[in-house]
Scaffold this motif. Structure first.
Motif, PDB file in Angstrom:
ATOM      1  N   GLU A  89       0.706  -1.241  -0.155  1.00  0.00           N
ATOM      2  CA  GLU A  89      -0.099   0.031   0.020  1.00  0.00           C
ATOM      3  C   GLU A  89       0.817   1.374   0.035  1.00  0.00           C
ATOM      4  O   GLU A  89       0.208   2.342  -0.085  1.00  0.00           O
ATOM      5  CB  GLU A  89      -1.181   0.113   1.253  1.00  0.00           C
ATOM      6  CG  GLU A  89      -0.450  -0.196   2.435  1.00  0.00           C
ATOM      7  CD  GLU A  89      -0.459  -1.857   2.851  1.00  0.00           C
ATOM      8  OE1 GLU A  89      -0.417  -2.795   2.023  1.00  0.00           O
ATOM      9  OE2 GLU A  89      -0.953  -1.976   4.196  1.00  0.00           O
ATOM     10  N   ASP A  90       2.183   1.016   0.121  1.00  0.00           N
ATOM     11  CA  ASP A  90       2.943   2.340  -0.049  1.00  0.00           C
ATOM     12  C   ASP A  90       3.180   2.572  -1.511  1.00  0.00           C
ATOM     13  O   ASP A  90       3.953   3.761  -1.821  1.00  0.00           O
ATOM     14  CB  ASP A  90       4.276   1.967   0.750  1.00  0.00           C
ATOM     15  CG  ASP A  90       4.072   2.061   2.276  1.00  0.00           C
ATOM     16  OD1 ASP A  90       4.660   1.048   2.751  1.00  0.00           O
ATOM     17  OD2 ASP A  90       3.434   2.806   2.764  1.00  0.00           O
ATOM     18  N   THR A  91       3.022   1.883  -2.312  1.00  0.00           N
ATOM     19  CA  THR A  91       3.070   2.124  -3.994  1.00  0.00           C
ATOM     20  C   THR A  91       2.483   3.233  -4.138  1.00  0.00           C
ATOM     21  O   THR A  91       1.319   3.522  -4.002  1.00  0.00           O
ATOM     22  CB  THR A  91       2.543   0.803  -4.584  1.00  0.00           C
ATOM     23  OG1 THR A  91       3.382  -0.628  -4.225  1.00  0.00           O
ATOM     24  CG2 THR A  91       2.606   1.058  -6.107  1.00  0.00           C
ATOM     25  N   ALA A  92       3.239   4.235  -4.923  1.00  0.00           N
ATOM     26  CA  ALA A  92       2.765   5.381  -5.322  1.00  0.00           C
ATOM     27  C   ALA A  92       4.022   6.330  -5.960  1.00  0.00           C
ATOM     28  O   ALA A  92       5.167   5.756  -5.961  1.00  0.00           O
ATOM     29  CB  ALA A  92       2.263   6.002  -4.235  1.00  0.00           C
ATOM     30  N   VAL A  93       3.489   7.287  -6.465  1.00  0.00           N
ATOM     31  CA  VAL A  93       4.742   8.141  -6.874  1.00  0.00           C
ATOM     32  C   VAL A  93       4.867   9.227  -5.811  1.00  0.00           C
ATOM     33  O   VAL A  93       3.892   9.752  -5.385  1.00  0.00           O
ATOM     34  CB  VAL A  93       4.217   8.984  -8.179  1.00  0.00           C
ATOM     35  CG1 VAL A  93       5.180   9.926  -8.693  1.00  0.00           C
ATOM     36  CG2 VAL A  93       3.901   8.166  -9.327  1.00  0.00           C
ATOM     37  N   TYR A  94       6.120   9.300  -5.482  1.00  0.00           N
ATOM     38  CA  TYR A  94       6.478  10.033  -4.096  1.00  0.00           C
ATOM     39  C   TYR A  94       7.158  11.738  -4.780  1.00  0.00           C
ATOM     40  O   TYR A  94       7.983  11.509  -5.737  1.00  0.00           O
ATOM     41  CB  TYR A  94       7.351   9.372  -3.485  1.00  0.00           C
ATOM     42  CG  TYR A  94       6.981   8.499  -2.579  1.00  0.00           C
ATOM     43  CD1 TYR A  94       6.283   7.283  -3.047  1.00  0.00           C
ATOM     44  CD2 TYR A  94       6.823   8.784  -1.237  1.00  0.00           C
ATOM     45  CE1 TYR A  94       6.018   6.057  -2.275  1.00  0.00           C
ATOM     46  CE2 TYR A  94       6.238   7.543  -0.488  1.00  0.00           C
ATOM     47  CZ  TYR A  94       5.633   6.468  -1.089  1.00  0.00           C
ATOM     48  OH  TYR A  94       4.993   5.533  -0.276  1.00  0.00           O
ATOM     49  N   PHE A  95       6.554  12.738  -4.147  1.00  0.00           N
ATOM     50  CA  PHE A  95       6.978  14.001  -4.520  1.00  0.00           C
ATOM     51  C   PHE A  95       7.716  14.569  -3.540  1.00  0.00           C
ATOM     52  O   PHE A  95       7.226  14.524  -2.310  1.00  0.00           O
ATOM     53  CB  PHE A  95       5.917  14.882  -5.017  1.00  0.00           C
ATOM     54  CG  PHE A  95       5.020  14.189  -6.135  1.00  0.00           C
ATOM     55  CD1 PHE A  95       4.133  13.345  -5.865  1.00  0.00           C
ATOM     56  CD2 PHE A  95       5.371  14.650  -7.476  1.00  0.00           C
ATOM     57  CE1 PHE A  95       3.229  12.886  -7.033  1.00  0.00           C
ATOM     58  CE2 PHE A  95       4.653  14.199  -8.558  1.00  0.00           C
ATOM     59  CZ  PHE A  95       3.706  13.156  -8.332  1.00  0.00           C
ATOM     60  N   CYS A  96       8.625  15.420  -3.682  1.00  0.00           N
ATOM     61  CA  CYS A  96       9.168  16.220  -2.523  1.00  0.00           C
ATOM     62  C   CYS A  96       8.667  17.742  -2.813  1.00  0.00           C
ATOM     63  O   CYS A  96       8.383  18.004  -4.016  1.00  0.00           O
ATOM     64  CB  CYS A  96      10.531  16.279  -2.284  1.00  0.00           C
ATOM     65  SG  CYS A  96      11.612  16.887  -3.760  1.00  0.00           S
ATOM     66  N   ALA A  97       8.811  18.441  -2.015  1.00  0.00           N
ATOM     67  CA  ALA A  97       7.885  19.769  -2.067  1.00  0.00           C
ATOM     68  C   ALA A  97       8.796  20.863  -1.057  1.00  0.00           C
ATOM     69  O   ALA A  97       9.132  20.247  -0.092  1.00  0.00           O
ATOM     70  CB  ALA A  97       6.278  20.017  -1.911  1.00  0.00           C
ATOM     71  N   THR A  98       8.955  22.008  -1.519  1.00  0.00           N
ATOM     72  CA  THR A  98       9.673  22.967  -0.545  1.00  0.00           C
ATOM     73  C   THR A  98       8.416  24.273  -0.167  1.00  0.00           C
ATOM     74  O   THR A  98       7.651  24.726  -1.666  1.00  0.00           O
ATOM     75  CB  THR A  98      10.988  23.328  -1.383  1.00  0.00           C
ATOM     76  OG1 THR A  98      11.467  24.590  -0.085  1.00  0.00           O
ATOM     77  CG2 THR A  98      10.729  24.142  -2.405  1.00  0.00           C
ATOM     78  N   GLY A  99       8.566  24.786   0.769  1.00  0.00           N
ATOM     79  CA  GLY A  99       7.881  26.006   0.851  1.00  0.00           C
ATOM     80  C   GLY A  99       8.586  27.273   1.636  1.00  0.00           C
ATOM     81  O   GLY A  99       9.754  26.865   2.096  1.00  0.00           O
ATOM     82  N   SER A 100       8.224  28.564   1.378  1.00  0.00           N
ATOM     83  CA  SER A 100       9.342  29.393   1.558  1.00  0.00           C
ATOM     84  C   SER A 100       9.445  29.674   3.191  1.00  0.00           C
ATOM     85  O   SER A 100      10.263  30.581   3.598  1.00  0.00           O
ATOM     86  CB  SER A 100       8.802  30.862   1.045  1.00  0.00           C
ATOM     87  OG  SER A 100       7.353  31.081   1.095  1.00  0.00           O
ATOM     88  N   SER A 101       8.692  29.163   4.000  1.00  0.00           N
ATOM     89  CA  SER A 101       8.623  29.596   5.347  1.00  0.00           C
ATOM     90  C   SER A 101       9.477  28.388   5.952  1.00  0.00           C
ATOM     91  O   SER A 101       9.375  27.079   5.407  1.00  0.00           O
ATOM     92  CB  SER A 101       7.176  29.792   5.975  1.00  0.00           C
ATOM     93  OG  SER A 101       7.353  29.497   7.358  1.00  0.00           O
ATOM     94  N   GLY A 102      10.081  28.554   7.152  1.00  0.00           N
ATOM     95  CA  GLY A 102      10.668  27.425   7.714  1.00  0.00           C
ATOM     96  C   GLY A 102       9.805  26.684   8.692  1.00  0.00           C
ATOM     97  O   GLY A 102      10.398  25.866   9.547  1.00  0.00           O
ATOM     98  N   ASN A 103       8.726  27.188   8.997  1.00  0.00           N
ATOM     99  CA  ASN A 103       7.807  26.515   9.986  1.00  0.00           C
ATOM    100  C   ASN A 103       7.408  25.095   9.326  1.00  0.00           C
ATOM    101  O   ASN A 103       7.343  25.251   8.118  1.00  0.00           O
ATOM    102  CB  ASN A 103       6.540  27.289  10.276  1.00  0.00           C
ATOM    103  CG  ASN A 103       6.878  28.607  11.109  1.00  0.00           C
ATOM    104  OD1 ASN A 103       7.809  28.703  11.601  1.00  0.00           O
ATOM    105  ND2 ASN A 103       6.178  29.769  10.856  1.00  0.00           N
ATOM    106  N   LEU A 104       6.943  24.375  10.109  1.00  0.00           N
ATOM    107  CA  LEU A 104       6.538  23.053   9.551  1.00  0.00           C
ATOM    108  C   LEU A 104       5.198  23.410   8.786  1.00  0.00           C
ATOM    109  O   LEU A 104       4.231  24.237   9.023  1.00  0.00           O
ATOM    110  CB  LEU A 104       5.896  21.997  10.733  1.00  0.00           C
ATOM    111  CG  LEU A 104       5.606  20.626  10.576  1.00  0.00           C
ATOM    112  CD1 LEU A 104       6.818  20.037   9.961  1.00  0.00           C
ATOM    113  CD2 LEU A 104       5.090  19.875  11.882  1.00  0.00           C
ATOM    114  N   GLY A 105       4.962  22.532   7.523  1.00  0.00           N
ATOM    115  CA  GLY A 105       3.914  22.702   6.702  1.00  0.00           C
ATOM    116  C   GLY A 105       3.243  21.244   6.631  1.00  0.00           C
ATOM    117  O   GLY A 105       3.869  20.347   6.332  1.00  0.00           O
TER     118      GLY A 105
END
Length: 124
Positions: A89-105
């Motif tokens: 069930e972990d099968t998937a396309v995995y994406f990384c992403a970045t946000g401009s703030s250093g707080n947790l998103g």
């Protein structure tokens, strides 16, 4: 121009491990939140794990707690996702992403740049 390049996906048997990497350029990495998302066929994209800018705070989806670990190397501008005890069930396309703030998103709207995705397939 902000760019994210993922690597490390592949085919693995259930119970195995993979480590995903995401190299980021064009942004002050240490000040940026990072997240790993995944999207399985026919399903919506979901947040798997997130980490704040200075790695003080992490978040995990319930489905991966205790199996996945997110980490970052601010000297290398890279974020990692160590995936252990993988399940079909972990099968998937995995994406990384970045946000401009250093707080947790923890929402997709917290992120403004995305990688191209890497396929993870777990066979039973």
């Amino acid at each position: 121009q902000v760019q994210l390049v993922e690597s490390g996906g592949g085919l693995v048997q259930a119970g195995g491990s993979l480590r995903l990497s995401c190299a980021v350029s064009g942004r002050t990495f240490r000040s940026s939140r990072m997240g790993w998302f995944r999207q399985a066929p026919g399903k919506e994209r979901e947040l798997v794990a997130a980490i704040s800018g200075r790695a003080y705070i992490t978040y995990y989806a319930d489905s991966v707690k205790g199996r996945f670990t997110i980490s970052r190397d601010n000297a290398k501008n890279t974020v990692y996702l160590q995936m252990n005890s993988l399940k079909p069930e972990d099968t998937a396309v995995y994406f990384c992403a970045t946000g401009s703030s250093g707080n947790l998103g923890v929402d997709q709207t917290d992120y403004d740049y995305w990688g191209q995705g890497t396929q993870v397939t777990v066979s039973s």
